[in-house]
Design a protein around this motif. Structure first.
Motif, PDB file in Angstrom:
ATOM      1  N   THR A   1       0.852  -1.188   0.000  1.00 46.66           N
ATOM      2  CA  THR A   1       0.000   0.000   0.000  1.00 46.66           C
ATOM      3  C   THR A   1       0.884   1.231   0.000  1.00 46.66           C
ATOM      4  OG1 THR A   1      -0.141  -0.014   2.423  1.00 46.66           O
ATOM      5  CG2 THR A   1      -1.884  -1.150   1.211  1.00 46.66           C
ATOM      6  N   THR A   2       0.437   2.263  -0.692  1.00 43.69           N
ATOM      7  CA  THR A   2       1.224   3.492  -0.772  1.00 43.69           C
ATOM      8  C   THR A   2       0.291   4.690  -0.833  1.00 43.69           C
ATOM      9  OG1 THR A   2       3.043   4.580  -1.965  1.00 43.69           O
ATOM     10  CG2 THR A   2       1.342   3.541  -3.309  1.00 43.69           C
ATOM     11  N   VAL A   3       0.772   5.820  -0.349  1.00 45.43           N
ATOM     12  CA  VAL A   3       0.007   7.064  -0.415  1.00 45.43           C
ATOM     13  C   VAL A   3       0.575   7.894  -1.553  1.00 45.43           C
ATOM     14  CG1 VAL A   3      -0.668   9.168   0.792  1.00 45.43           C
ATOM     15  CG2 VAL A   3      -0.468   7.012   2.055  1.00 45.43           C
TER      16      VAL A   3
ATOM     17  N   ALA B   1      -4.278   9.947  -2.375  1.00 39.41           N
ATOM     18  CA  ALA B   1      -5.081   8.737  -2.184  1.00 39.41           C
ATOM     19  C   ALA B   1      -4.216   7.612  -1.638  1.00 39.41           C
ATOM     20  CB  ALA B   1      -5.735   8.314  -3.498  1.00 39.41           C
ATOM     21  N   VAL B   2      -4.868   6.653  -1.000  1.00 43.70           N
ATOM     22  CA  VAL B   2      -4.199   5.427  -0.563  1.00 43.70           C
ATOM     23  C   VAL B   2      -4.392   4.394  -1.675  1.00 43.70           C
ATOM     24  CG1 VAL B   2      -4.104   3.578   1.142  1.00 43.70           C
ATOM     25  CG2 VAL B   2      -4.609   5.922   1.865  1.00 43.70           C
TER      26      VAL B   2
ATOM     27  N   ILE C   1      -9.222  -1.903   3.687  1.00 45.18           N
ATOM     28  CA  ILE C   1      -8.454  -0.731   4.093  1.00 45.18           C
ATOM     29  C   ILE C   1      -9.361   0.472   4.293  1.00 45.18           C
ATOM     30  CG2 ILE C   1      -6.714   0.941   3.299  1.00 45.18           C
ATOM     31  CD1 ILE C   1      -5.254  -1.414   2.008  1.00 45.18           C
ATOM     32  N   ALA C   2     -10.350   0.624   3.421  1.00 44.83           N
ATOM     33  CA  ALA C   2     -11.297   1.734   3.559  1.00 44.83           C
ATOM     34  C   ALA C   2     -12.048   1.632   4.882  1.00 44.83           C
ATOM     35  CB  ALA C   2     -12.275   1.726   2.391  1.00 44.83           C
TER      36      ALA C   2
ATOM     37  N   SER D   1     -10.221   8.956   7.906  1.00 46.26           N
ATOM     38  CA  SER D   1      -9.391   9.668   6.937  1.00 46.26           C
ATOM     39  C   SER D   1     -10.229  10.098   5.741  1.00 46.26           C
ATOM     40  CB  SER D   1      -8.248   8.761   6.472  1.00 46.26           C
ATOM     41  OG  SER D   1      -7.545   9.370   5.409  1.00 46.26           O
ATOM     42  N   ALA D   2      -9.887  11.263   5.218  1.00 45.91           N
ATOM     43  CA  ALA D   2     -10.603  11.757   4.045  1.00 45.91           C
ATOM     44  C   ALA D   2      -9.994  11.230   2.750  1.00 45.91           C
ATOM     45  CB  ALA D   2     -10.575  13.287   4.039  1.00 45.91           C
ATOM     46  N   GLN D   3      -8.881  10.494   2.859  1.00 44.80           N
ATOM     47  CA  GLN D   3      -8.214   9.993   1.659  1.00 44.80           C
ATOM     48  C   GLN D   3      -8.978   8.826   1.044  1.00 44.80           C
ATOM     49  OE1 GLN D   3      -4.386   9.182   3.548  1.00 44.80           O
ATOM     50  NE2 GLN D   3      -3.426  10.723   2.252  1.00 44.80           N
ATOM     51  N   PRO D   4      -9.255   8.907  -0.247  1.00 47.53           N
ATOM     52  CA  PRO D   4      -9.924   7.787  -0.912  1.00 47.53           C
ATOM     53  C   PRO D   4      -8.958   6.610  -1.054  1.00 47.53           C
ATOM     54  CG  PRO D   4      -9.266   9.442  -2.517  1.00 47.53           C
ATOM     55  CD  PRO D   4      -8.977  10.027  -1.162  1.00 47.53           C
ATOM     56  N   VAL D   5      -9.501   5.414  -1.156  1.00 45.29           N
ATOM     57  CA  VAL D   5      -8.695   4.207  -1.360  1.00 45.29           C
ATOM     58  C   VAL D   5      -8.893   3.736  -2.793  1.00 45.29           C
ATOM     59  CG1 VAL D   5      -8.245   1.847  -0.603  1.00 45.29           C
ATOM     60  CG2 VAL D   5      -8.928   3.587   1.074  1.00 45.29           C
TER      61      VAL D   5
END
Length: 267
Positions: free
Chosen positions: A97-99, A103-104, A135-136, A142-146
């Motif tokens: 997994t990476t940012v 996004a993730v 993961i979501a 977190s506001a980051q989409p996966v």
């Protein structure tokens, strides 16, 4: 290049060289454990059509085929560890997994592009979707989409694009994936996106400087050992040393294994 950049590059190359050293150690272990019986699981017709006529020749050819398959598996695992080690904001916990780009990304690493044309490809996308969901669920705050990314490590084409899976009208079982979106990266584009380099080989060059003498010696000794073991097994069963004798040996060993298997089933 500034001092910080030089230090970072040196550290990165050191990690890669450490990984290749560990890979070599695993190869040495594999050679020590390799058995002539493993060679008998290959398709004899392939080697006969190649012109192999003797047991000694068969060992050489079948060994190289078995070795290559094992190497591909091990080197794939090694590069995944390398990417996690040198790539910023990247974790290898079984899944990579990476940012990136706000996004993730859940990443699926593949060695070659032809793997995306296989019948198992939809199942791999399904696995990516499942890991995205897991993961979501853990990152609700977190506001980051996966998102999903399919990364091809070896490809002459440098590609970075978003693709959408379109289910076939004929194959109904893949309808659940229709419209599934994933990022497709290959070759230099993939290495730049994940690691900031154009190629993994730049982290290892000069390749000729790698310490590989132990591997060379181990390979040569393993082939000789396997030839000796196979010839001994043939003699034990009063067989000759031709390719047909190797086939007969394989059939007899399979019969012995099946007999033992049936006996265990009866208990």
């Amino acid at each position: 290049m500034g001092d910080d950049s030089l230090s970072m590059a040196t550290s990165r190359e050191d990690r890669v060289r450490q990984s290749i050293a560990e890979y070599i150690d695993r190869r040495l272990e594999w050679y020590s454990q390799c058995s002539y019986r493993q060679l008998l699981g290959k398709d004899f017709a392939i080697f006969a059509a190649r012109g192999v006529t003797t047991a000694e020749e068969y060992v050489v050819e079948a060994f190289h085929a078995l070795e290559s398959s094992s190497e591909e598996t091990m080197i794939g695992s090694m590069w995944q560890k390398v990417i996690a080690a040198i790539s910023a904001d990247t974790i290898d916990s079984g899944d990579l997994t990476t940012v990136r780009d706000g996004a993730v990304y859940v990443c699926e690493l593949k060695a070659q592009a032809n793997t995306t044309n296989s019948s198992s490809f939809p199942q791999e996308l399904r696995g990516l979707r499942q890991r995205m969901s897991e993961i979501a669920g853990r990152r609700r705050a977190s506001a980051q989409p996966v998102k999903a990314a399919l990364c091809i490590t070896r490809d002459w084409k440098s590609v970075d694009e978003v693709r959408t899976f379109t289910a076939s009208d004929v194959v109904r079982e893949n309808r659940d994936l229709d419209g599934f979106e994933y990022r497709y990266l290959s070759g230099a584009a993939m290495w730049r996106w994940l690691c900031g380099v154009d190629s993994q080989y730049g982290l290892l060059q000069p390749l000729s400087a790698l310490e590989t003498e132990t591997v060379k010696i181990a390979r040569e000794r393993t082939i000789i050992r396997l030839q000796t073991e196979l010839l001994h097994a043939l003699r034990e069963r009063d067989l000759g040393t031709g390719i047909d004798d190797v086939v007969t040996l394989s059939e007899r060993l399979n019969e012995e294994r099946n007999r033992k298997y049936r006996q265990r089933r009866k208990r």
